[in-house]
Structure formats: structure tokens, C-alpha cells
Design a protein around this motif. Structure first.
Motif, PDB file in Angstrom:
ATOM      1  N   VAL A   1      51.282  63.870 -14.646  1.00  0.00           N
ATOM      2  CA  VAL A   1      50.411  64.634 -13.745  1.00  0.00           C
ATOM      3  C   VAL A   1      50.078  65.999 -14.348  1.00  0.00           C
ATOM      4  O   VAL A   1      48.931  66.466 -14.255  1.00  0.00           O
ATOM      5  CB  VAL A   1      51.074  64.792 -12.358  1.00  0.00           C
ATOM      6  N   SER A   2      51.058  66.625 -14.967  1.00  0.00           N
ATOM      7  CA  SER A   2      50.811  67.926 -15.594  1.00  0.00           C
ATOM      8  C   SER A   2      49.740  67.812 -16.676  1.00  0.00           C
ATOM      9  O   SER A   2      48.843  68.662 -16.781  1.00  0.00           O
ATOM     10  CB  SER A   2      52.108  68.480 -16.198  1.00  0.00           C
ATOM     11  N   ASN A   3      49.824  66.750 -17.472  1.00  0.00           N
ATOM     12  CA  ASN A   3      48.810  66.535 -18.507  1.00  0.00           C
ATOM     13  C   ASN A   3      47.442  66.235 -17.895  1.00  0.00           C
ATOM     14  O   ASN A   3      46.405  66.657 -18.412  1.00  0.00           O
ATOM     15  CB  ASN A   3      49.231  65.381 -19.420  1.00  0.00           C
ATOM     16  N   ALA A   4      47.444  65.494 -16.775  1.00  0.00           N
ATOM     17  CA  ALA A   4      46.177  65.187 -16.103  1.00  0.00           C
ATOM     18  C   ALA A   4      45.530  66.455 -15.554  1.00  0.00           C
ATOM     19  O   ALA A   4      44.300  66.620 -15.618  1.00  0.00           O
ATOM     20  CB  ALA A   4      46.420  64.182 -14.984  1.00  0.00           C
ATOM     21  N   LEU A   5      46.341  67.371 -15.034  1.00  0.00           N
ATOM     22  CA  LEU A   5      45.801  68.629 -14.502  1.00  0.00           C
ATOM     23  C   LEU A   5      45.124  69.458 -15.595  1.00  0.00           C
ATOM     24  O   LEU A   5      44.124  70.133 -15.359  1.00  0.00           O
ATOM     25  CB  LEU A   5      46.916  69.446 -13.841  1.00  0.00           C
ATOM     26  N   LYS A   6      45.682  69.403 -16.794  1.00  0.00           N
ATOM     27  CA  LYS A   6      45.097  70.154 -17.907  1.00  0.00           C
ATOM     28  C   LYS A   6      43.734  69.593 -18.314  1.00  0.00           C
ATOM     29  O   LYS A   6      42.929  70.299 -18.934  1.00  0.00           O
ATOM     30  CB  LYS A   6      46.046  70.114 -19.109  1.00  0.00           C
ATOM     31  N   ARG A   7      43.496  68.320 -17.950  1.00  0.00           N
ATOM     32  CA  ARG A   7      42.261  67.649 -18.370  1.00  0.00           C
ATOM     33  C   ARG A   7      41.211  67.577 -17.260  1.00  0.00           C
ATOM     34  O   ARG A   7      40.187  66.908 -17.419  1.00  0.00           O
ATOM     35  CB  ARG A   7      42.583  66.226 -18.846  1.00  0.00           C
ATOM     36  N   VAL A   8      41.467  68.229 -16.136  1.00  0.00           N
ATOM     37  CA  VAL A   8      40.518  68.171 -15.009  1.00  0.00           C
ATOM     38  C   VAL A   8      39.172  68.772 -15.414  1.00  0.00           C
ATOM     39  O   VAL A   8      39.108  69.868 -15.977  1.00  0.00           O
ATOM     40  CB  VAL A   8      41.085  68.908 -13.774  1.00  0.00           C
TER      41      VAL A   8
END
Length: 577
Positions: free
Chosen positions: A515-522
Motif C-alpha cells: 500500500v505504501s508503494n501504491a500511495l507513492k504511485r498515485v
């Protein structure tokens, strides 16, 4: 819709899985078989009064080990050296233990009963593992049993000892042969019950799909399969970037047979065109297991074709505010995405199983895509009952009447951990942990998909707790219900729900990372929903499963009857002789 049975045909058949056995030791088991043969030899020598003739008896007792080796050099069904030694180990254990009661006043009854049961198990297991090659295994099987039996009964002067051996070997063998022949005459769709059993064992034991695929090609049950796609692309771009696949097929029955392997086939096809994929579980049951590999390839290729040519579709960059719906123990998370609505259903922390497609009967909202979170495993729940279905249905009805509320421009981030750092045997499939983050009017939503077959309730609890500090207004955890993790080990239920072999806290840490990595890619995106329908797909229909269950239960009753008859007749024959 509500009058579901407490236990479906599939569950009843699957409940027999725990009776499959194996010796959980590495190697070909020749040492274990030799050790147990030695124990049997010692019992025969001392109880049969053969101290002066040990060499002849030893040759007979150890001869099956040589026969096992010779048989293993040829292709005889599923009978490799390990399995032959495994059967020898078990049969020798029954002989060694079965002779001990001869030292007591009740030996003439107990001894042939124990050994008769052991011989019955030995013969029926050997014949079953031989598949359609059972005529080839009969001569070496008879030879092995004769080598064990003849020296002892010829040389021993102990009358009861000889009678116990003769009766147990003969009644065990005859009972097993008769049962095998009867089971060969019990048919499901013109295929014998033995053939179904051996084809399933071929996949479970050796990963051979051929025998079961051959049977599957004879199926004439067809169904229409729906697959929903949410296709995402960066705003202003024509190239699809991510496909969320929500299948109406069931990802079973087990291993990578049929639609168990279809999600990975779809993932491979999308990877070829440079599109990432996340799977959610749609509404499906075991009667939606696709059995034709031809059909699976057709579905995978069609999905890839639609995604590749998605420039022709209508994309929208709107997202609504998340809405949480409750009805008793049921909960739904509703998110409007473009022109469609995504509804995530769960009964957490109550136990849940497959939500049947029939729950949508009469629902006319074509924009609604329903996801079965399948995220709360319980040993006490094998099928969803009427009350659970009713509460989930109430949520669906409410959701179908809700239109988009508030929201704003769609922003999406996604990430995953692939391949996962866990083996299939622990319950995690190759698609690992996927995270999809959605942003609407500064409100964050996260959906975490674990590629597993259900999860203990604490998995969702630990994930939600771990993500609490990231500011999400909605967090949902789901599993794909993959059955590629089923049937990898014998015994038990045949698989591990997530959180059982892999600790929930470790899964929560992995989810946090994804999820942390997904947030960086928003970033700004737009979405299009497509519903594909595939007619004429070959499936294991409920009609077939009901018949298979009926025949399997009949076969089980016969097995129990013959398993009881073999030791009983052995004891009677010993007493009468």
C-alpha cells in the motif's frame, strides 16, 4: 435463492480429502520399508516358531522390496518406488502388530482381524494407484504376498499362526479385488468411479493433468461465464495500464487444473501486452469450475484482446465518495468508478464462503459489479446459509439504488509483492499481495488482494490496524480464492487459509509495504468497465457434482463395508479351520 443446503455436493466430496494419507518423510522410503519388514520378520520368527529357519523366512519377507524396485522401473499408473515402499511399510506394520495378539488367549480372533484389514488396505491402495494399469500390477502383487506367506506357513508348526496368516492374506486380497471390480462398475457419466478417483490422484500426487483433462472433455455441461474488467489508463493516454479482473468463474477445483490456473493464464496474456493485473473474486461457486483448457485459453485471449483494443471504450475520470453499508453481520463497501459501481461484500469477522451468483437474481442494475471478499475463514462454515445470504442480498439491493455521491477526479495508485516470499503450500498463490489505492476529494481508499484461498479473520484485522496511520477512510481486504494452493499436501483440509501457516502480522507488514508503494504511485487516471460473457463453457455443473457426490458416497459405504468384512471374515475363517 435462500434455501441453500447446509453442505453442498462439493463440500461433501472435499470432506473426504483428509482421509488421503502419506508418510511425511523424504526419499524413497526404502530404509523405512526395510526396517518395518525386519520388525515383521522378527514377529514371524518368534511367534511362528521359526527360529531354526530364519533364512528362508527372511528371503520371503524382504522379497517385496526387490519386487518394488523392479515394478518401479516400468510405468505402472502412479506406482513409483516411494509409493510401493510406502504400501509395503504399512502392510508390514499390520503384520508385525497383528501377530502379537497370538501371544494372548484372544489371538485367534484379533490377529487375523488386524492382518486382514492391513492386507485389504494394501491391495485396494495398490490397485487404485495402478490406475488403468491394474492388470499389470496383479502378478507382482500376488508374487510379493506369496513370498511373504509361503515360507512361514510351510515351515511353521504353529497351527493357529499359519491359519491366521492364510485367512488374513486370502480374505484381505479377495475383499479388495471384489471392491475394486464393483467400483469399476459404478459410473458417473459413463466414467467409472475408480477412473475419476485415479485421475484426481494423478493430479494431486504427480501433477498430471492429462487423465483428468481426458475425462473433462467428455463433460457435456455448459454454462455462460461472465468476467468484469475495470481497465485503468493514465488521464490523457490511450494505452491501458492496469486491468482489475473480477471473474464469474470459480478458480478451482484444485492445483492448476481447469480454472484453478486461469487467473495466471490471464495474467500472462496481459503481461504480453504490457498491462498489469489485479484479481478480485467475483460471485461464483464450485459448479462454475471450468474444466476445458481450450475454454480457459479462449477466455484469457479474449480478455487480452479487449484490454489491448480498449481505445474504443468510453473512459471516465470520476470517482464517488465511499459508502459503507451494513445489514446485520453483513457489510458492503460501495465505490462509484466512472459509469460503474464496485461493491465489496464481507461477513467478517463471521465465517464466510463462496457467495453464489444467484444472489443477484432480479437485480437490474447493470452498472453494479459485486466482489466477494472471501476474507473470513471458519471451520464451522462450509456453505453460506439463508440468513447470511439474506443480509448480503439486502446490501446489494440498497447499493443498486444508490447513485454516485460527491467525489471528484479519479486518482489511482497500485503496487504488489510478486512473487510472494511464501510457498504455495503455505497458502499464497503466485500473484502475491496486490494493493489498489483510490483517491476521491482527498479521501483515501485501499483495497488489498491476497492471492489465497480465504483468510483467518485476524488477517483483515491486522491489516486494517497496520494501515490505520496512513489516513484511509476505507480499507478492505480480500482473497482471490485461488485453488492453485489446494491439494498440494495430503491430509487435513488440503490447503491453508492465509493466517494459518503464514502469521497474520507478517501478512499485514507485506500489505503495508504494498500500500505504501501504491500511495507513492498515485496519479490521475480514468477507468472503463467492461462485462464479457462467454457462452458454452464446459463446467462441473451442480447436476454433475450431485451425481458425483451420490456415487462417491456410495463408493465410501462400499469401502467401509468391505474394510469391515475383510477382518471379520479372516477371523471367522481362522476359527472355523
Amino acid at each position: 435463492m435462500i434455501g441453500l443446503r447446509r453442505q453442498s455436493s462439493t463440500s461433501k466430496i472435499a470432506s473426504l480429502y483428509k482421509y488421503l494419507w502419506s508418510i511425511p518423510l523424504p526419499g524413497n522410503l526404502i530404509g523405512l520399508a526395510a526396517a518395518m519388514s525386519t520388525a515383521s520378520l522378527i514377529s514371524m520368527i518368534f511367534i511362528g516358531g521359526l527360529i531354526e529357519e530364519p533364512f528362508s523366512v527372511a528371503l520371503g519377507v524382504y522379497a517385496p522390496l526387490l519386487i518394488n524396485y523392479i515394478v518401479s522401473r516400468f510405468r505402472v499408473g502412479l506406482l513409483n518406488f516411494r509409493r510401493l515402499n510406502q504400501v509395503t511399510t504399512i502392510s508390514m506394520a499390520f503384520i508385525a502388530l497383528g501377530l502379537l495378539p497370538l501371544l494372548t488367549p484372544f489371538g485367534a480372533i484379533l490377529s487375523p482381524m488386524i492382518m486382514g484389514f492391513g492386507m485389504f488396505i494394501r491391495v485396494i491402495v495398490t490397485l487404485t494407484l495402478a490406475e488403468r494399469d491394474y492388470p499389470k500390477i496383479l502378478p507382482p502383487l500376488i508374487s510379493a504376498m506369496s513370498c511373504e506367506l509361503l515360507p512361514s506357513i510351510i515351515l511353521s508348526q504353529n497351527h493357529v499362526f499359519k491359519l491366521a496368516l492364510i485367512s488374513s492374506y486370502s480374505m484381505g486380497f479377495i475383499s479388495a479385488i471384489l471392491l475394486f471390480l464393483i467400483l469399476n462398475e459404478i459410473h458417473v457419466r459413463e466414467i467409472s468411479l475408480i477412473r475419476y478417483s485415479t485421475a484426481s490422484l494423478a493430479l494431486i500426487l504427480d501433477g498430471k493433468k492429462g487423465p483428468l483433462e481426458e475425462i473433462a472433455e467428455s463433460f457435456d455441461d455448459e454454462s455462460e461465464i461472465e468476467v468484469d474488467l475495470l481497465i485503468f489508463r493514465e488521464r490523457g493516454s490511450l494505452k491501458p495500464e492496469l486491468a482489475v479482473v473480477i471473474p464469474g468463474f470459480h478458480p478451482g477445483p484444485f492445483r492448476d487444473f481447469g480454472s484453478s490456473g486461469l487467473p495466471y493464464l490471464i495474467a500472462d496474456e496481459l503481461h504480453k501486452i504490457g498491462v498489469d493485473v489485479i484479481f478480485f473474486k467475483g460471485l461464483s461457486g464450485h459448479s462454475n469450475n471450468i474444466v476445458s483448457m481450450r475454454d480457459c485459453r479462449k477466455i484469457a485471449e479474449r480478455i487480452a484482446e479487449v484490454v489491448k483494443n480498449s481505445q474504443k471504450l468510453s473512459f471516465k475520470s470520476r470517482i464517488g465518495l465511499p459508502i459503507i453499508l451494513h445489514s446485520g453481520m453483513a457489510k458492503g463497501s460501495l465505490i462509484a468508478l466512472g459509469d460503474s459501481k464496485l461493491l465489496l461484500l464481507t461477513l467478517h469477522p463471521g465465517g464466510m464462503e463462496d457467495i453464489p451468483p444467484s444472489i443477484l437474481d432480479g437485480i437490474e442494475d447493470e452498472s453494479l459489479t459485486v466482489v466477494d471478499c472471501h476474507n473470513s475463514f471458519s471451520n464451522n462454515v462450509e456453505e453460506l446459509e439463508g440468513k447470511s445470504i439474506l443480509k448480503l442480498r439486502e446490501i446489494i439491493e440498497v447499493a443498486s439504488n444508490i447513485r454516485q455521491v460527491g467525489g471528484g477526479e479519479l486518482n489511482v495508485g497500485y503496487s504488489w509483492i510478486r512473487p510472494p516470499p511464501y510457498p504455495l503450500e503455505d497458502g499464497m498463490g503466485p500473484l502475491g499481495i496486490s494493493a489498489l489505492t483510490l483517491c476521491s476529494d482527498k479521501r483515501l481508499m485501499a483495497i488489498i488482494a491476497f492471492d489465497g484461498n480465504n483468510a483467518l479473520p485476524e488477517v483483515r484485522e491486522e491489516v486494517v490496524k497496520r494501515l490505520r496511520g496512513l489516513g484511509f477512510q476505507m480499507v478492505e481486504v480480500l482473497t482471490t480464492d485461488t485453488h492453485i494452493v489446494n491439494g498440494l499436501k495430503l491430509g487435513g483440509r488440503g490447503y491453508h487459509p492465509l493466517g494459518e501457516a503464514i502469521p497474520a502480522k507478517r501478512l499485514a507488514e507485506d500489505a503495508f509495504e504494498a500500500v505504501s508503494n501504491a500511495l507513492k504511485r498515485v496519479r490521475p487516471m480514468e477507468v472503463s468497465r467492461v462485462r464479457l460473457r462467454f457462452a458454452g463453457m464446459k463446467v462441473m455443473s451442480e447436476r454433475f457434482l450431485s451425481k458425483a457426490e451420490e456415487m462417491t458416497m456410495r463408493g465410501l459405504k462400499l469401502f467401509i463395508s468391505f474394510a469391515a468384512a475383510a477382518p471379520t471374515l479372516s477371523a471367522i475363517l481362522t476359527l472355523l479351520a
